[in-house]
Enzyme design. Sequence first.
Site, short mmCIF file in Angstrom:
data_model
loop_
_atom_site.label_atom_id
_atom_site.label_comp_id
_atom_site.label_asym_id
_atom_site.label_seq_id
_atom_site.Cartn_x
_atom_site.Cartn_y
_atom_site.Cartn_z
CG HIS A 32 -1.91 -1.02 1.37
ND1 HIS A 32 -2.11 -1.73 2.53
CD2 HIS A 32 -2.84 -1.47 0.49
CE1 HIS A 32 -3.09 -2.59 2.36
NE2 HIS A 32 -3.56 -2.46 1.13
CE LYS A 56 -13.75 -7.44 3.24
NZ LYS A 56 -12.56 -6.82 2.63
NE ARG A 105 -2.66 -7.52 -4.44
CZ ARG A 105 -3.43 -7.77 -3.41
NH1 ARG A 105 -2.91 -7.89 -2.23
NH2 ARG A 105 -4.73 -7.94 -3.56
CB SER A 143 -4.14 -6.58 4.68
OG SER A 143 -3.78 -5.32 4.22
O1 PNS Z 1 -8.85 -3.20 0.45
P1 PNS Z 1 -10.13 -3.73 -0.13
O2 PNS Z 1 -10.92 -4.47 0.92
O3 PNS Z 1 -9.88 -4.57 -1.35
O4 PNS Z 1 -10.98 -2.45 -0.58
C1 PNS Z 1 -12.22 -2.60 -1.23
C2 PNS Z 1 -12.90 -1.25 -1.44
C3 PNS Z 1 -13.04 -0.49 -0.15
C4 PNS Z 1 -12.09 -0.42 -2.41
C5 PNS Z 1 -14.30 -1.53 -2.04
O5 PNS Z 1 -14.93 -2.49 -1.27
C6 PNS Z 1 -15.19 -0.30 -2.13
O6 PNS Z 1 -14.99 0.55 -2.97
N1 PNS Z 1 -16.20 -0.24 -1.24
C7 PNS Z 1 -17.17 0.85 -1.18
C8 PNS Z 1 -18.54 0.44 -1.73
C9 PNS Z 1 -18.60 0.71 -3.22
O7 PNS Z 1 -18.61 1.84 -3.65
N2 PNS Z 1 -18.57 -0.39 -4.03
C10 PNS Z 1 -18.53 -0.30 -5.48
C11 PNS Z 1 -19.86 -0.36 -6.14
S1 PNS Z 1 -20.85 -1.71 -5.69
#
Ligand code: PNS
Length: 177
Positions: A32, A56, A105, A143
């Site tokens: 990150h 989560k 990645r 993570s």
């Molecule tokens: O580190 P992560 O868990 O892979 O991050 C995921 C994240 C936070 C980027 C993703 O879950 C997200 O954008 N969540 C917010 C909800 C949203 O806008 N989702 C997209 C449309 S359904």
Amino acid sequence: MVELALAFIGRIELQMRIAVYPGSFDPVTNGHMDVITRSSKIFDKVIVAVVKNRKKTPLFTIEERMELLEKAVKELPNVEVDHFEGLLVDFIKKKNAQVIVKGLRAISDFEYEFQMALINRRMNRDIETVFLMTGYKWFYTSSKIINEAASLGGNIKGLVPDLVYQNLLKKYASVEE
Ligand code: PNS
């Protein structure tokens, strides 16, 4: 007077290239940090946005994740840490940002990230997703994997910022007690 100052700041922000780097950051890893550092050189401002996901159960609370991030980015003046709940595109609009930054990645990330970029674009056509290829050292880390290794007593030094390393050791020491 205050309103005038806020309007002025708002206008400056509209002219700035602001990127949002969203994620769980549970906890922030050196992968990150690589994306944050590189994107801070491309954009005027980078907002690292920690998601508050009710579904989560994270290892670190939102406050802990934000504190670790704030300490990790303290040397980067154009990076700030914030949090959001709900749709990412709504948060981006509220922050006058135009870009979502994501690290990419190994191949396994691609399908999910492609879907996310398309749904976000469908919801707001003014927002672009920009992908940075993860540095080769961090290609296979996450993570989740780091947490698992740490929970089993594996050596994860060098994969996360030093402060995070200390905090992971503490977390798992207290779980064993
Ligand atoms: O580190 P992560 O868990 O892979 O991050 C995921 C994240 C936070 C980027 C993703 O879950 C997200 O954008 N969540 C917010 C909800 C949203 O806008 N989702 C997209 C449309 S359904």
